[in-house]
Design a protein around this motif. Structure first.
Motif, PDB file in Angstrom:
ATOM      1  N   LYS A  61      61.615   9.206 -21.921  1.00 51.76           N
ATOM      2  CA  LYS A  61      60.382   8.518 -21.575  1.00 51.76           C
ATOM      3  C   LYS A  61      59.323   9.450 -20.962  1.00 51.76           C
ATOM      4  O   LYS A  61      58.168   9.057 -20.801  1.00 51.76           O
ATOM      5  CB  LYS A  61      60.666   7.395 -20.600  1.00 51.76           C
ATOM      6  N   TYR A  62      59.725  10.666 -20.656  1.00 45.69           N
ATOM      7  CA  TYR A  62      58.766  11.594 -20.049  1.00 45.69           C
ATOM      8  C   TYR A  62      58.007  12.351 -21.140  1.00 45.69           C
ATOM      9  O   TYR A  62      58.556  12.643 -22.209  1.00 45.69           O
ATOM     10  CB  TYR A  62      59.490  12.590 -19.135  1.00 45.69           C
ATOM     11  N   LYS A  63      56.761  12.657 -20.854  1.00 44.13           N
ATOM     12  CA  LYS A  63      55.925  13.351 -21.824  1.00 44.13           C
ATOM     13  C   LYS A  63      56.464  14.761 -22.077  1.00 44.13           C
ATOM     14  O   LYS A  63      56.750  15.509 -21.140  1.00 44.13           O
ATOM     15  CB  LYS A  63      54.482  13.437 -21.320  1.00 44.13           C
ATOM     16  N   LYS A  64      56.584  15.095 -23.351  1.00 42.48           N
ATOM     17  CA  LYS A  64      57.070  16.427 -23.716  1.00 42.48           C
ATOM     18  C   LYS A  64      55.926  17.431 -23.576  1.00 42.48           C
ATOM     19  O   LYS A  64      54.895  17.294 -24.240  1.00 42.48           O
ATOM     20  CB  LYS A  64      57.601  16.427 -25.144  1.00 42.48           C
ATOM     21  N   PRO A  65      56.073  18.429 -22.720  1.00 43.21           N
ATOM     22  CA  PRO A  65      54.968  19.377 -22.514  1.00 43.21           C
ATOM     23  C   PRO A  65      54.876  20.381 -23.651  1.00 43.21           C
ATOM     24  O   PRO A  65      55.818  20.568 -24.430  1.00 43.21           O
ATOM     25  CB  PRO A  65      55.341  20.055 -21.198  1.00 43.21           C
ATOM     26  N   LYS A  66      53.742  21.067 -23.703  1.00 42.06           N
ATOM     27  CA  LYS A  66      53.546  22.091 -24.733  1.00 42.06           C
ATOM     28  C   LYS A  66      54.339  23.344 -24.408  1.00 42.06           C
ATOM     29  O   LYS A  66      54.890  23.994 -25.300  1.00 42.06           O
ATOM     30  CB  LYS A  66      52.054  22.423 -24.856  1.00 42.06           C
ATOM     31  N   PHE A  67      54.398  23.707 -23.120  1.00 41.29           N
ATOM     32  CA  PHE A  67      55.143  24.890 -22.707  1.00 41.29           C
ATOM     33  C   PHE A  67      55.954  24.574 -21.454  1.00 41.29           C
ATOM     34  O   PHE A  67      55.539  23.784 -20.612  1.00 41.29           O
ATOM     35  CB  PHE A  67      54.205  26.070 -22.386  1.00 41.29           C
ATOM     36  N   ILE A  68      57.102  25.226 -21.364  1.00 45.81           N
ATOM     37  CA  ILE A  68      57.924  25.192 -20.148  1.00 45.81           C
ATOM     38  C   ILE A  68      58.152  26.652 -19.754  1.00 45.81           C
ATOM     39  O   ILE A  68      59.123  27.290 -20.175  1.00 45.81           O
ATOM     40  CB  ILE A  68      59.253  24.459 -20.379  1.00 45.81           C
ATOM     41  N   PRO A  69      57.249  27.232 -18.960  1.00 40.60           N
ATOM     42  CA  PRO A  69      57.300  28.679 -18.700  1.00 40.60           C
ATOM     43  C   PRO A  69      58.404  29.110 -17.757  1.00 40.60           C
ATOM     44  O   PRO A  69      58.767  30.292 -17.748  1.00 40.60           O
ATOM     45  CB  PRO A  69      55.925  28.966 -18.070  1.00 40.60           C
ATOM     46  N   CYS A  70      58.952  28.200 -16.903  1.00 37.87           N
ATOM     47  CA  CYS A  70      59.866  28.662 -15.865  1.00 37.87           C
ATOM     48  C   CYS A  70      60.871  27.571 -15.505  1.00 37.87           C
ATOM     49  O   CYS A  70      60.638  26.382 -15.734  1.00 37.87           O
ATOM     50  CB  CYS A  70      59.084  29.082 -14.615  1.00 37.87           C
ATOM     51  N   PHE A  71      61.988  28.008 -14.933  1.00 41.83           N
ATOM     52  CA  PHE A  71      62.984  27.080 -14.407  1.00 41.83           C
ATOM     53  C   PHE A  71      63.759  27.797 -13.315  1.00 41.83           C
ATOM     54  O   PHE A  71      63.729  29.033 -13.179  1.00 41.83           O
ATOM     55  CB  PHE A  71      63.916  26.562 -15.503  1.00 41.83           C
ATOM     56  N   VAL A  72      64.482  27.012 -12.499  1.00 39.39           N
ATOM     57  CA  VAL A  72      65.295  27.575 -11.436  1.00 39.39           C
ATOM     58  C   VAL A  72      66.507  26.671 -11.230  1.00 39.39           C
ATOM     59  O   VAL A  72      66.426  25.449 -11.399  1.00 39.39           O
ATOM     60  CB  VAL A  72      64.479  27.721 -10.126  1.00 39.39           C
ATOM     61  N   PHE A  73      67.674  27.272 -10.907  1.00 42.38           N
ATOM     62  CA  PHE A  73      68.900  26.522 -10.625  1.00 42.38           C
ATOM     63  C   PHE A  73      68.946  26.175  -9.136  1.00 42.38           C
ATOM     64  O   PHE A  73      68.684  27.021  -8.276  1.00 42.38           O
ATOM     65  CB  PHE A  73      70.130  27.350 -10.985  1.00 42.38           C
ATOM     66  N   LEU A  74      69.272  24.934  -8.834  1.00 42.87           N
ATOM     67  CA  LEU A  74      69.455  24.502  -7.449  1.00 42.87           C
ATOM     68  C   LEU A  74      70.908  24.685  -7.024  1.00 42.87           C
ATOM     69  O   LEU A  74      71.807  24.764  -7.882  1.00 42.87           O
ATOM     70  CB  LEU A  74      69.052  23.033  -7.297  1.00 42.87           C
ATOM     71  N   PRO A  75      71.186  24.758  -5.699  1.00 40.49           N
ATOM     72  CA  PRO A  75      72.571  24.962  -5.240  1.00 40.49           C
ATOM     73  C   PRO A  75      73.536  23.879  -5.703  1.00 40.49           C
ATOM     74  O   PRO A  75      74.729  24.151  -5.890  1.00 40.49           O
ATOM     75  CB  PRO A  75      72.433  24.967  -3.711  1.00 40.49           C
ATOM     76  N   ASP A  76      73.054  22.655  -5.903  1.00 45.07           N
ATOM     77  CA  ASP A  76      73.957  21.565  -6.310  1.00 45.07           C
ATOM     78  C   ASP A  76      74.199  21.526  -7.815  1.00 45.07           C
ATOM     79  O   ASP A  76      74.879  20.638  -8.313  1.00 45.07           O
ATOM     80  CB  ASP A  76      73.402  20.226  -5.837  1.00 45.07           C
ATOM     81  N   GLY A  77      73.616  22.481  -8.540  1.00 41.35           N
ATOM     82  CA  GLY A  77      73.833  22.541  -9.984  1.00 41.35           C
ATOM     83  C   GLY A  77      72.710  21.965 -10.806  1.00 41.35           C
ATOM     84  O   GLY A  77      72.674  22.155 -12.028  1.00 41.35           O
ATOM     85  N   ASP A  78      71.787  21.228 -10.184  1.00 43.84           N
ATOM     86  CA  ASP A  78      70.648  20.704 -10.934  1.00 43.84           C
ATOM     87  C   ASP A  78      69.694  21.837 -11.311  1.00 43.84           C
ATOM     88  O   ASP A  78      69.744  22.943 -10.759  1.00 43.84           O
ATOM     89  CB  ASP A  78      69.904  19.655 -10.111  1.00 43.84           C
ATOM     90  N   ILE A  79      68.798  21.524 -12.250  1.00 39.39           N
ATOM     91  CA  ILE A  79      67.821  22.505 -12.742  1.00 39.39           C
ATOM     92  C   ILE A  79      66.428  21.922 -12.602  1.00 39.39           C
ATOM     93  O   ILE A  79      66.191  20.760 -12.963  1.00 39.39           O
ATOM     94  CB  ILE A  79      68.101  22.869 -14.216  1.00 39.39           C
TER      95      ILE A  79
END
Length: 842
Positions: A458-476
């Motif tokens: 249901k979330y809008k698909k963006p044109k670019f996803i330039p970055c990501f990071v891992f959280l300590p609990d395993g989520d992104i």
């Protein structure tokens, strides 16, 4: 023949052209006959000279004798010695003077000039015509004595001689003996034959070619068949007395100005030592800041210079010491493509530990990451090929363990999960991919890579996803071009998808937070568990913490980066609350969210061309296509000031007083600015063509300026500066096969010991001065990732400054005298070239 005839003149015109061609062929045949006869006559004279001259008690030939030019033994007739490469492209020869110097009407020599004329060659390094400058008829050699040099214009480090009355009988004998040679060789000048290349004597292009030089000596160099004539100063008795080896001075890279944030990512980290690591051009910089948070720059730099092309991305090993850096593909000197590679090196010793992927990647290395869970045993690499190949490597052995086609869309980031090395995530244009690597359990078990695509639902698909990071609990957390931070949570394995290699679990979006206006370029996980996000359009830096209501994020604190530094490109955490921020305008900022940020590293953002050094201070000025005029403090290694020119600046020069500076623009305008107030003092337009050189005279010019048409009379002129790329004293810097544009800039040191050269192959050369021997040896220094556009020595010759063209880098080299401590010169095995810029919209 020139012009077009009227009706009915076509057959006559063709007949005349045919006759002209036949006449040229006959003239060339006659030249060969003349050359053979002249050689025979020379041999006869060599046999007769010892008995006729020495036996009669005649004095030995003097320097002014027309029968023996300087530097030759008294019993030898004047011969032309080949000094060239004897290739089709470049030849250097001894030639007769193209005109009678005694008949010149040129003005007397003026002191304090700033350039040595070299045909119509401009400082930019383009092709040049030779220009004859001879007042007599083409091909005619008149027997006149060369003019004596004025007593007040001696050539530095050289001596001259004059004839005495006792030499006159000797000159008559010489002229009489040379009369037959004059008749045979009166058409021997290349310029009198319409600029054709000289005919070689029998024996092939590698043999020496003889010629008679009765009125002086010149050096002629050929660039793609075009002759460039340069006159030898009268004080030089022989070319053999000139220096021939490499210079005793060397260069050591002292400081690199700039940071590549404009079009790259994964470009800023902090090592265990506290040094900040980033890159520009082919150099990875290790920078130790000085002062406290938000304070001045200072500090020091070290440099990893093992790459042969532009560095595009970095990754730091979990031990905080080892670094992986990936470079783009390039071309060698002959234009052949060269393959990209990854270097793994030790940041303490700056020694390369492993070279990974040579021959396995295409175009360049776009992203890379070390594994974390198993102490950095593996390295994941994504290249810039059409399929963006994803591969996993054993860091210790340098062997490939797995490889798969990733996607046809651009990949901007890659990373291992810190909790499980079998989980790899990539993101980029319109995608987030979750990869499972089945070989993570053992280095020898290559295994396979399988992919699950992130579903936005249901979330809008963006044109670019330039970055990501891992959280300590395993989520992104992912940052996208819509300004949103999406939280991806782990879910149970998808049993409905058979044959997927047994993916352990899936990821789905559990929360969304609108964080910025425009794209999010960077995310950084801090030691306290909070997350920093950096915005593009809004230039905001926001700190996020977990929401007290459950999943999701809440903003805790924020700061805004000043507009003239650009958007946030990368974030790294320093000691305590200190942060390092890289920007899209190639600046590196230091500070914190409470006190703000100040620049510690700054640079240009587009192609550089203009460079000049201060007449008595260790500072220099640069300008280029980003329309910025920048004054740099060479001692403090910082930007003193910068102004917007509104137009492209291509050249500049300080007034000898240092109070004002002249800047030439690409529109034909040139400005004079006060260096203290930065106000425009004068604004003048000279036509509408770009200005490539602007220069102040070192003194006031008495009686105004005069055009010097006869270059022969300037052969003994002393020049306050020497930056012409063509001339007798520097013709040895030109490489084999040059087309006349390979050298972009040249500068002689103030002590006249060395000459620095900037070439089109991304190298800086250091030669001895004068450099008047073909194929002169040099010390070669790499590091720039584009054509080097300019080089200049500082006022005390302690440093050399060089500009990279499209890599927008400024290198400050320390000049080390013989015996000084310093690293040896580095000569890359491959020629760098700037890689295409990636999209600036993501």
């Amino acid at each position: 023949m020139d012009g077009a005839g009227g009706p009915g003149e076509g057959p006559a015109q063709e007949a005349l052209q045919s006759l002209s061609r036949r006449l040229k062929v006959q003239e060339e045949e006659m030249e060969l006959v003349k050359a053979a006869l002249a050689e025979a006559l020379r041999l006869l004279r060599l046999q007769a000279a010892p008995t006729s001259l020495q036996g009669s008690g005649a004095p030995a030939p003097t320097r002014d004798s027309l029968a023996a030019p300087p530097g030759l033994p008294p019993t030898c007739s004047p011969v032309m010695v080949s000094r060239g490469t004897q290739t089709e492209e470049t030849q250097v020869e001894m030639e007769p003077s193209p005109g009678p110097p005694g008949l010149s009407n040129g003005p007397p020599a003026l002191h304090g000039g700033s350039e040595e004329p070299g045909g119509t060659q401009s400082e930019g390094g383009g092709s040049s015509s030779s220009g004859t400058g001879s007042p007599g008829p083409p091909g005619a050699l008149r027997l006149v004595q060369p003019p004596q040099r004025a007593a007040d214009t001696p050539w530095r480090n050289s001596s001259s001689s004059s004839s005495s009355p006792s030499d006159r009988p000797r000159q008559k004998l010489s002229r009489k003996a040379a009369s037959s040679a004059n008749l045979l060789m009166r058409s021997g000048s290349t310029e009198s034959r319409g600029g054709k290349e000289p005919l070689s004597s029998p024996g092939g292009p590698g043999s020496r070619r003889s010629n008679y030089n009765l009125e002086g000596i010149s050096v002629k160099m050929f660039l793609r068949g075009r002759p460039i004539t340069m006159y030898i100063p009268s004080g030089i008795r022989s070319l053999e007395e000139l220096p021939s080896g490499p210079p005793p001075e060397t260069l050591s890279l002292d400081w690199v100005y700039g940071y590549r944030g404009r079009d790259s990512r994964s470009n800023l980290f902090v090592l265990r030592s506290g040094e900040v690591v980033y890159f520009i051009a082919c150099v990875v910089v290790l920078y130790r800041p000085g002062g406290g948070p938000g304070g001045p720059g200072g500090g020091g730099q070290r440099h990893y210079r093992g790459h042969t092309d532009c560095v595009r991305c970095l990754a730091v090993h979990p031990d905080g010491v080892r670094v992986a850096s990936g470079q783009t593909a390039g071309v060698d000197k002959d234009g052949k493509p060269l393959q990209p590679v990854v270097h793994v090196w030790d940041s303490e010793t700056l020694l390369k530990l492993q070279e990974i992927g040579l021959g396995a990647f295409e175009r360049g290395v776009g992203a890379l990451a070390f594994s974390i869970m198993d102490q950095g045993a593996f390295l994941c690499v994504v290249d810039d090929s059409n399929e963006h190949m994803l591969s996993v490597w054993d860091c210790n052995r340098g062997t490939k363990l797995a490889e798969i086609k990733s996607t046809n869309d651009s990949v901007l980031a890659v990373g291992f999960s810190p909790r499980d090395s079998s989980c790899i995530v990539t993101s980029g244009k319109s995608h987030v991919h979750f990869w499972n690597w089945s070989g993570a359990a053992g280095a020898l078990a290559n295994g396979t890579l399988t992919r699950k695509q992130g579903v936005f639902g249901k979330y809008k698909k963006p044109k670019f996803i330039p970055c990501f990071v891992f959280l300590p609990d395993g989520d992104i957390l992912t940052g996208d071009s819509e300004g949103n931070i999406l939280t991806w949570g782990r879910g149970p394995s998808d049993c409905r998808t058979p044959g997927r290699g047994g993916a352990k679990e899936t990821y789905s979006i559990v929360a969304q937070a609108h964080a910025h206006e425009g794209s999010i370029f960077a995310l950084c996980l801090r030691r306290d568990g909070t997350v920093l996000s950096g915005g593009g359009r809004d230039r905001r830096l926001v700190q996020w913490g977990p929401s007290q209501l459950g999943s999701g994020l809440v903003a805790l604190q924020e700061a805004e980066i000043p507009e003239h530094f650009g958007a946030v490109r990368a974030i790294a955490e320093g000691p305590g609350s200190e942060l390092l921020v890289g920007t899209t305008k190639n600046a590196l900022l230091r500070g914190d969210l409470a006190q703000g940020f100040s620049p510690v590293i700054q640079g240009h953002t587009d192609e550089l061309w203009g460079l000049c050094t201060h007449p008595f201070r260790n500072c220099f000025l640069t300008c280029g296509h980003d329309r910025q005029l920048c004054l740099w403090d060479g001692e403090g290694h910082a930007l003193a000031w910068s102004i917007d020119l509104k137009e492209t600046g291509l050249c500049a020069d300080f007034h000898p007083s240092g109070a004002v500076v002249a800047v030439g623009l690409n529109t034909g305008r040139w400005l004079v600015l006060d260096t203290e107030t930065r106000e425009i003092v004068s604004d003048i337009t000279d036509g509408n063509e770009q200005l490539s050189v602007v220069r102040y005279s070192p003194g006031d010019v008495a009686g105004g300026c005069k055009l010097l048409r006869n270059r022969y009379e300037s052969r003994d002129r002393e020049w306050a500066t020497y930056t012409c790329v063509l001339g007798f004293h520097v013709y040895g810097v030109w490489p084999d096969g040059s087309d006349g544009t390979d050298i972009n800039s040249l500068c002689r040191s103030h002590n006249e010991r060395v000459v620095a050269v900037a070439d089109d192959f991304c190298k800086v050369h250091l030669f001895q001065y004068p450099c008047a021997r073909a194929k002169a040896p040099s010390l070669v220094y790499g590091g720039h990732g584009s054509h080097v556009t300019s080089v200049r020595f500082t006022h005390d010759d302690s440093h050399l400054v060089s500009l990279g063209g499209k890599d927008a880098s400024i290198f400050q080299w320390r000049v080390l005298s013989a015996g000084s401590a310093g690293p040896p010169p580095f000569t890359p095995s491959r020629t760098p070239s700037l890689s295409p810029a990636s999209s600036l919209d993501v």
